[in-house]
Design an enzyme around this catalytic site. Structure first.
Site, PDB file in Angstrom:
ATOM      1  N   GLY A 164      -6.960   2.651   2.203  1.00 27.51           N
ATOM      2  CA  GLY A 164      -8.449   2.162   1.847  1.00 27.51           C
ATOM      3  C   GLY A 164      -9.547   3.158   2.152  1.00 27.51           C
ATOM      4  N   THR A 165      -9.088   4.057   3.373  1.00 27.36           N
ATOM      5  CA  THR A 165     -10.043   5.209   3.599  1.00 27.36           C
ATOM      6  C   THR A 165     -10.329   6.111   2.629  1.00 27.36           C
ATOM      7  OG1 THR A 165      -9.251   5.040   5.859  1.00 27.36           O
ATOM      8  CG2 THR A 165     -10.335   7.059   5.241  1.00 27.36           C
TER       9      THR A 165
ATOM     10  N   ASN B  23     -14.830  -5.821   9.733  1.00 32.56           N
ATOM     11  CA  ASN B  23     -13.606  -5.562  10.116  1.00 32.56           C
ATOM     12  C   ASN B  23     -13.595  -6.065  12.002  1.00 32.56           C
ATOM     13  OD1 ASN B  23     -14.914  -2.748  10.240  1.00 32.56           O
ATOM     14  ND2 ASN B  23     -13.438  -2.172  11.635  1.00 32.56           N
TER      15      ASN B  23
ATOM     16  N   GLN C 295     -11.239  -5.771   4.378  1.00 33.51           N
ATOM     17  CA  GLN C 295     -10.771  -6.905   5.158  1.00 33.51           C
ATOM     18  C   GLN C 295     -10.893  -7.981   4.205  1.00 33.51           C
ATOM     19  OE1 GLN C 295      -9.773  -7.188   8.278  1.00 33.51           O
ATOM     20  NE2 GLN C 295      -9.725  -4.780   8.767  1.00 33.51           N
TER      21      GLN C 295
ATOM     22  N   SER D 276      -6.952  -2.077   0.506  1.00 38.98           N
ATOM     23  CA  SER D 276      -5.953  -1.215   1.234  1.00 38.98           C
ATOM     24  C   SER D 276      -4.921  -2.337   1.218  1.00 38.98           C
ATOM     25  CB  SER D 276      -6.453  -1.139   2.845  1.00 38.98           C
ATOM     26  OG  SER D 276      -5.164  -0.537   3.407  1.00 38.98           O
ATOM     27  N   ALA D 277      -3.634  -2.110   0.823  1.00 40.48           N
ATOM     28  CA  ALA D 277      -2.497  -3.015   0.872  1.00 40.48           C
ATOM     29  C   ALA D 277      -2.033  -3.489   2.422  1.00 40.48           C
ATOM     30  CB  ALA D 277      -1.198  -2.033   0.223  1.00 40.48           C
TER      31      ALA D 277
ATOM     32  N   THR E 116       1.717  12.999  -7.302  1.00 35.59           N
ATOM     33  CA  THR E 116       2.778  12.202  -7.625  1.00 35.59           C
ATOM     34  C   THR E 116       2.905  10.820  -7.028  1.00 35.59           C
ATOM     35  OG1 THR E 116       4.425  14.157  -7.839  1.00 35.59           O
ATOM     36  CG2 THR E 116       5.481  11.872  -7.760  1.00 35.59           C
TER      37      THR E 116
ATOM     38  N   CYS F 291      -9.040   0.970  15.341  1.00 37.95           N
ATOM     39  CA  CYS F 291      -9.277   2.525  15.115  1.00 37.95           C
ATOM     40  C   CYS F 291     -10.031   2.869  16.471  1.00 37.95           C
ATOM     41  CB  CYS F 291     -10.133   2.558  13.848  1.00 37.95           C
ATOM     42  SG  CYS F 291      -9.478   1.986  12.361  1.00 37.95           S
TER      43      CYS F 291
HETATM   44  N1  PLP Z   1     -12.417  -0.417   5.679  1.00 38.04           N
HETATM   45  C1  PLP Z   1     -12.179  -1.423   6.456  1.00 38.04           C
HETATM   46  C2  PLP Z   1     -13.172  -2.399   6.694  1.00 38.04           C
HETATM   47  C3  PLP Z   1     -11.105  -1.393   7.605  1.00 38.04           C
HETATM   48  O1  PLP Z   1     -10.947  -2.645   8.147  1.00 38.04           O
HETATM   49  C4  PLP Z   1     -10.038  -0.415   7.365  1.00 38.04           C
HETATM   50  C5  PLP Z   1      -8.623  -0.533   8.161  1.00 38.04           C
HETATM   51  O2  PLP Z   1      -9.051  -0.758   9.468  1.00 38.04           O
HETATM   52  C6  PLP Z   1     -10.363   0.643   6.315  1.00 38.04           C
HETATM   53  C7  PLP Z   1     -11.339   0.818   5.805  1.00 38.04           C
HETATM   54  C8  PLP Z   1      -9.331   1.812   6.336  1.00 38.04           C
HETATM   55  O3  PLP Z   1      -8.157   1.424   5.601  1.00 38.04           O
HETATM   56  P1  PLP Z   1      -6.888   2.137   5.605  1.00 38.04           P
HETATM   57  O4  PLP Z   1      -6.217   1.945   6.834  1.00 38.04           O
HETATM   58  O5  PLP Z   1      -5.890   1.905   4.346  1.00 38.04           O
HETATM   59  O6  PLP Z   1      -7.192   3.561   5.548  1.00 38.04           O
END
Ligand code: PLP
Length: 399
Positions: A76-77, A156, A184, A204-205, A242, A332
């Site tokens: 997701g990041t 989140n 989220q 994000s999976a 890949t 985080c």
């Molecule tokens: N964005 C939000 C709102 C999130 O809660 C998170 C993960 O905690 C992320 C982005 C990041 O996703 P990933 O852990 O897949 O990098």
């Protein structure tokens, strides 16, 4: 790994979710005999390519997107970074203004800081005490050179759901692009990008009972992005490397399961969530709910405990010892536990009250029995933090 407690309770699904067994079973062959590179032209490559494209259709179907509008990423990041930096690169970094909110996930906030260091003007909208971004605040922050607005679909930490349709329409009317970090929200709320004013959306999976280390960015047809990762040109040149075939297969099936089961699951999680909310209101007089009571994700609660904000770490430890996995703020920021939460500060909390919160987030495999056990464990854990003489807090704040 494990906790010695006989029946631990996992209530930290906003941090990550357990892999659905069905997803694990679907992924396994792509880690063993189906090891081909999707770019290879022989049968192993073709099989892997087909698996990736099936997952693209499944992910697209969940969002109402066209499969060609899905770009797989490693998280997701990365999807957030790709959206924000990719748009600004398209403008050559010149004369750019980006609007976001002050309580975004670091994946967006830190990317905004990066853009700022390179000359981009950034406006971070303040958030209401209810954890909702005010569309009027967005309206008045727009400038002629606003290229992009990025507001998360659901927060989140506090779990509040943002009015992204309205925010998207305001942004579009101004001629800027609208991105939403829906990490989220996807899996908990329905999306249909055919009807919603969303140009880009991050997924994000591992937040929807899929594997870690794989995500996706929906990029509406016609939106031009400059890639972050250069190389062999995979993912329509937007994300070279890949492909993580097993991970992508996992995301695809996780998305399909959500598409079929979302309605029922959201109802069930809402019922469990409300059971916790009522139970806490009755049994923990110091507790108050943080964020809007109804405009929130189905399984997501965030509590403060009046007068005990500085003690949140002790509460987490007590719950941990009792076998309950919850969190204070976001996963985080766990290493900064005890410091004021930037999310709560952005919502206007004073630094003392912003120091303590308890995030309780439910998922697919939680049961009513676990909720009831949690409601037995929490009150004495809170009471143990301080003598019972603590000032009772208005329980009405919970309703
Ligand atoms: N964005 C939000 C709102 C999130 O809660 C998170 C993960 O905690 C992320 C982005 C990041 O996703 P990933 O852990 O897949 O990098």
């Amino acid at each position: 790994v494990g906790n010695d407690v006989a029946a631990p309770i996992y209530f930290d699904h906003a941090a990550t979710t357990p892999l659905d067994r069905r997803v694990f079973v679907a992924m396994e062959p792509w880690l063993t005999e189906g090891f081909g590179n999707p770019s290879s032209s022989h049968w192993l490559g073709r099989q892997a390519r087909e698996a990736v494209e099936k997952a693209r259709r499944q992910t697209a179907a969940l969002l109402g997107a066209d499969p060609q509008e899905i770009v797989f990423t490693a998280s997701g990041t990365e999807a957030d970074n790709m959206a924000l930096i990719g748009v600004i690169e398209q403008h050559g970094w010149r004369d750019c203004h980006v609007i976001s909110s002050a309580f975004e996930h670091p994946a967006v906030l830190e990317t905004c800081r990066y853009l700022k260091r390179h000359g981009v003007d950034i406006t971070l909208l303040r958030v209401g005490a209810d954890g909702i971004v005010d569309p009027l605040a967005l309206q008045s922050a727009l400038r002629p050179n606003t290229r992009l607005v990025s507001i998360m679909a659901a927060n989140n930490v506090v779990g509040t759901v943002q009015p992204i349709d309205e925010l998207g329409r305001i942004t579009r009317a101004h001629g800027a692009l609208f991105h939403t970090d829906a990490v989220q929200a996807v899996g908990k709320l329905p999306f249909d990008v055919r009807k919603q004013a969303i140009d880009m959306l991050s997924v994000s999976a591992h937040k929807l009972h899929g594997p870690k280390g794989v995500g996706a960015l929906f990029v509406r047809r016609g939106v031009e992005l400059t890639p972050l990762v250069h190389g062999g040109g995979q993912e329509r040149r937007l994300r070279s490397a890949t492909e993580n075939v097993a991970g992508i297969v996992g995301l695809g099936l996780a998305a399909e399961i959500v598409r079929k089961e979302l309605g029922e699951e959201a109802e069930r999680l809402t019922r469990l969530r409300d059971r916790i909310m009522d139970g806490v209101a009755k049994r923990v007089p110091q507790a108050y709910l943080i964020g809007h009571a109804r405009q929130r994700l189905p399984g997501h609660l965030c509590f403060g405990f009046a007068g005990l904000e500085g003690e949140s770490i002790k509460l987490l430890l007590a719950l941990d010892e009792a076998g309950v996995a919850v969190s204070s703020g976001s996963a985080c920021s766990a290493h900064r536990a005890g410091e004021p939460s930037s999310v709560l500060l952005a919502m206007g909390f004073d630094p003392i009250r912003a120091r303590g919160s308890l995030r309780v987030t439910l998922g697919r495999f939680n049961s009513e029995e676990e909720v009831d056990r949690f409601l037995e464990i929490l009150p004495p854990a809170v009471a143990g933090l301080r003598p019972v003489t603590s000032r009772p807090f208005a329980a009405a704040a919970l309703t």
